[in-house]
Design an enzyme around this catalytic site. Structure first.
Site, PDB file in Angstrom:
ATOM      1  N   ASP A  61      18.949  53.914 -29.059  1.00 15.79           N
ATOM      2  CA  ASP A  61      19.395  52.663 -28.455  1.00 15.79           C
ATOM      3  C   ASP A  61      19.886  53.019 -27.051  1.00 15.79           C
ATOM      4  O   ASP A  61      20.962  53.591 -26.894  1.00 15.79           O
ATOM      5  CB  ASP A  61      20.534  52.051 -29.293  1.00 15.79           C
ATOM      6  CG  ASP A  61      21.154  50.814 -28.650  1.00 15.79           C
ATOM      7  OD1 ASP A  61      20.649  50.374 -27.598  1.00 15.79           O
ATOM      8  OD2 ASP A  61      22.151  50.293 -29.190  1.00 15.79           O
ATOM      9  N   LYS A 116      20.891  50.400 -16.740  1.00 11.62           N
ATOM     10  CA  LYS A 116      19.897  49.596 -17.459  1.00 11.62           C
ATOM     11  C   LYS A 116      19.654  48.262 -16.740  1.00 11.62           C
ATOM     12  O   LYS A 116      18.574  47.701 -16.807  1.00 11.62           O
ATOM     13  CB  LYS A 116      20.388  49.346 -18.888  1.00 11.62           C
ATOM     14  CG  LYS A 116      19.417  48.598 -19.794  1.00 11.62           C
ATOM     15  CD  LYS A 116      19.958  48.591 -21.198  1.00 11.62           C
ATOM     16  CE  LYS A 116      19.134  47.769 -22.159  1.00 11.62           C
ATOM     17  NZ  LYS A 116      19.698  47.816 -23.519  1.00 11.62           N
ATOM     18  N   GLU A 134      15.426  45.083 -29.510  1.00  5.64           N
ATOM     19  CA  GLU A 134      16.712  45.363 -30.148  1.00  5.64           C
ATOM     20  C   GLU A 134      17.002  44.447 -31.343  1.00  5.64           C
ATOM     21  O   GLU A 134      17.435  44.937 -32.398  1.00  5.64           O
ATOM     22  CB  GLU A 134      17.841  45.271 -29.103  1.00  5.64           C
ATOM     23  CG  GLU A 134      17.829  46.458 -28.142  1.00  5.64           C
ATOM     24  CD  GLU A 134      18.610  46.218 -26.867  1.00  5.64           C
ATOM     25  OE1 GLU A 134      19.314  45.195 -26.777  1.00  5.64           O
ATOM     26  OE2 GLU A 134      18.505  47.050 -25.945  1.00  5.64           O
ATOM     27  N   ASP A 163      22.513  38.966 -30.056  1.00  7.81           N
ATOM     28  CA  ASP A 163      22.785  40.310 -29.527  1.00  7.81           C
ATOM     29  C   ASP A 163      23.408  40.220 -28.136  1.00  7.81           C
ATOM     30  O   ASP A 163      22.724  39.933 -27.160  1.00  7.81           O
ATOM     31  CB  ASP A 163      21.460  41.094 -29.480  1.00  7.81           C
ATOM     32  CG  ASP A 163      21.657  42.546 -29.032  1.00  7.81           C
ATOM     33  OD1 ASP A 163      22.747  42.875 -28.537  1.00  7.81           O
ATOM     34  OD2 ASP A 163      20.713  43.333 -29.177  1.00  7.81           O
TER      35      ASP A 163
END
Length: 617
Positions: free
Chosen positions: A23, A86, A186, A210
């Site tokens: 992850d 990210k 994800e 999420d």
């Protein structure tokens, strides 16, 4: 003689090398694997903790630290400490311009259409290179803990990541020496972690909410007979817990009547306040008041005030939930389970808002920080062939198409189409005797291509000269399981054909990545340096050409002083074109770009002014 691998950490004999699940997060990253007992487990290397902060620090002596050690430098050396990388993956400067104050390090605007670069000292890095350093740290921790080489992985991305962001993630993996077997959404990974215990005859429709440090997405999934099918996804790749921290930070600036620009300019203070805001957010999950100071600045906030500050952001996520349900053709009554993923879902107000919207209690039994990595490990186990009872069907989050006459977007693969998938359309020429056809590939939901993201452009050359409308050109899109796109153009009458794997303008080509990987393995630093010098020289020569053309055409809009300084900077850059100092070239390119950027804006304002007076531009 047959080779047998033995895992020293578990004592078990391995038929295959371990494939891990990773992850790669905005705030923290994790790596997980499946134990011999078939249980997913987060890897904890020698007491360093389960979470690896997604932070990189560059010391003046050139040492690079990643994770816990790097996090310590966030306040003491903010300009050389990279966080939230990210958010930069696969993005142009235009994408992040309005958020640039959030970053305490220097994000370079070298060209609005190309990948952003990060400047550390006098060295320039791409987000792909920075992400690869985090992945390398995860790989090393896994190898140290498991006492076995780790070369293959499944890496997760937000469901709403576009093609260029997925490609950038894959490139970062390659650069870290990892063979990325699959890029998995994800929420899909999270559903695997929760859905693994479902009985084969059970059928459920679930929502996965999420909310991480920097990204939000919601997915509607159908789980049936061991098949996980994503019906729809929605989200915002620029919304997360970082925004909650920022809301608290802005509140403190306002309460203490501080100068926001001055705080932003004082990197150490800005970073200290940002980290204190994060501390306050975490504390308010279990208490009603947070009270502390930073450099004598009172930092107090109640849970009630905090909730009012983030209400709009949380409402944005609820709107995304509504849109995802609409795309799936469902209502909240059709959703049987709601799964919470991401550290930011620990905020009580978030849980309460989601629960009220879906009219049911939410699931948060599995640690929300770990659930994605655990699911990625399960997916890795499926790919290793150890589980035959699960199949994953995923969807593409945004429509894919090409530009047609008048700058319109012609959708070939619609959003939420199942992947892998193939679709095509037939086109023809618009001009008599046309021998080349430009194919420009876009991703997005707007009718005009200029509002969408351009992924690639190529030309089908050698079409026999025929009257307009006579050639028949088939354009086929093939989207694989990773969300990577291959585009093929074929002229049916002549058989002229061209096929390209769409490499987004923001990613590195396979050859570049392979070259960089080989260089890192063999320590042939000279080769890497040479390639980067050539890239810098190319970029600089393009800049010189563009600026010179601009001066030729538009000198009347500039003052004598501006013209002379522009020429001075251009000459300085020209004198460096044959130099082998990559960073000196990029630094001077950056200077010239910074100085001349306002000129184009001024020109645009002039043009708009003329248009408003009824004159043509």
């Amino acid at each position: 003689m047959a080779k047998v691998s033995i895992n020293l950490a578990t004592g078990s004999i391995q038929k295959e090398e371990i494939i891990v699940g990773i992850d790669l997060g905005t705030t923290n990253s994790l790596v997980a694997f499946i134990t011999p007992e078939q249980e997913p487990l987060i890897i904890n290397d020698s007491g360093k903790g389960l979470l690896v902060p997604s932070v990189i620090h560059f010391s003046p002596s050139g040492e690079i630290s990643v994770g816990n050690e790097a996090k310590e430098f966030l306040i003491t050396d903010p300009e050389n400490t990279i966080f939230s990388v990210k958010r930069l993956l696969g993005r142009s400067y235009k994408d992040i311009e309005s958020h640039k104050d959030f970053f305490s390090y220097k994000v370079i605007d070298d060209d609005t259409e190309s990948l952003v670069k990060v400047k550390v000292g006098d060295t320039f890095y791409t987000p792909i290179e920075l992400s690869s350093l985090i992945l390398k740290e995860l790989k090393e921790r896994a190898e140290h803990a498991l006492k076995t080489p780790v070369n293959r992985a499944v890496i997760t991305v937000p469901a709403y990541f576009n093609d260029s962001q997925r490609q950038a993630t894959r490139d970062a993996g390659k650069l870290a020496g990892i063979d990325v077997l699959r890029i998995v959404n994800e929420p899909t990974a999270a559903s695997l972690a929760y859905g693994i215990g479902l009985s084969a005859n059970e059928s459920k429709t679930i929502a996965v909410y999420d909310l991480g440090g920097g990204t939000f997405d919601v997915s509607i999934l159908q789980i049936q007979n061991g098949i996980f099918e994503v019906l729809a996804t929605n989200g915002n790749t620029y919304l997360g817990g970082d925004d909650f921290d920022r809301a608290i930070l802005n509140y403190w600036i306002e309460q203490n009547k501080l100068d926001a620009a001055a705080v932003s300019a004082n990197k150490e203070l800005a970073q200290a306040l940002r980290l204190k805001a994060e501390e306050a957010k975490i504390a308010l999950t279990t208490q009603n008041l947070f009270n502390d100071t930073v450099n004598g600045i009172p930092c107090a906030i109640t849970r009630q005030v905090f909730e009012s500050l983030i209400a709009d952001k949380v409402q944005e996520t609820i709107t995304c939930c509504k849109n995802a349900l609409a795309d799936a053709g469902l209502t909240t009554a059709d959703i049987q389970e709601v799964i919470m993923v991401g550290g930011s879902t620990r905020t009580p107000f978030v849980k309460q808002s989601v629960s009220e919207f879906f009219k049911r209690p939410v699931h948060d039994q599995i640690n929300p920080d770990q659930v994605v990595a655990l699911g990625a490990a399960i997916q890795a186990d499926i790919l290793a062939g150890n589980r035959k009872d699960i199949l994953l069907l995923d969807v593409t989050p945004l429509s894919l198409g090409i530009e047609t006459m008048g700058g319109l977007m012609d959708v070939i693969i619609p959003r939420n189409a199942k992947v892998p998938t193939k679709a095509g359309r037939q086109y023809t020429t618009s001009v008599d005797g046309q021998v080349n056809l430009k194919v420009a590939v876009y991703q997005g939901e707007r009718d005009l291509v200029k509002e969408n993201r351009k992924l690639a452009e190529f030309e089908l050359k050698g079409i026999p000269a025929m009257p307009a409308g006579l050639p028949k050109v088939d354009i086929n899109f093939l989207l694989n399981a990773d969300g990577i796109l291959t585009v093929e153009a074929l002229e049916l009458r002549s058989g002229v054909k061209q096929q390209v794997e769409v490499k987004p303008t923001y990613g590195l080509t396979d050859n570049q990545v392979e070259q960089m990987l080989m260089d890192s393995i063999t320590h042939a630093k000279d080769d890497v340096s040479q390639r980067m010098i050539i890239e810098a020289q190319t970029e600089a020569s393009q800049m010189v050409y563009t600026v010179q053309r601009f001066l030729e055409k538009n000198a009347s809009y500039l003052s004598e002083q501006e013209i002379s300084h522009t020429r001075k900077l251009t000459d300085e850059l020209k004198s460096l074109l044959q130099s082998t100092d990559k960073d000196a070239i990029l630094k001077k390119t950056d200077e010239l770009n910074d100085f001349t950027r306002p000129f184009a804006e001024r020109l645009m304002d002039e043009a708009i002014g003329k248009a408003m007076k009824g004159k043509s531009i």
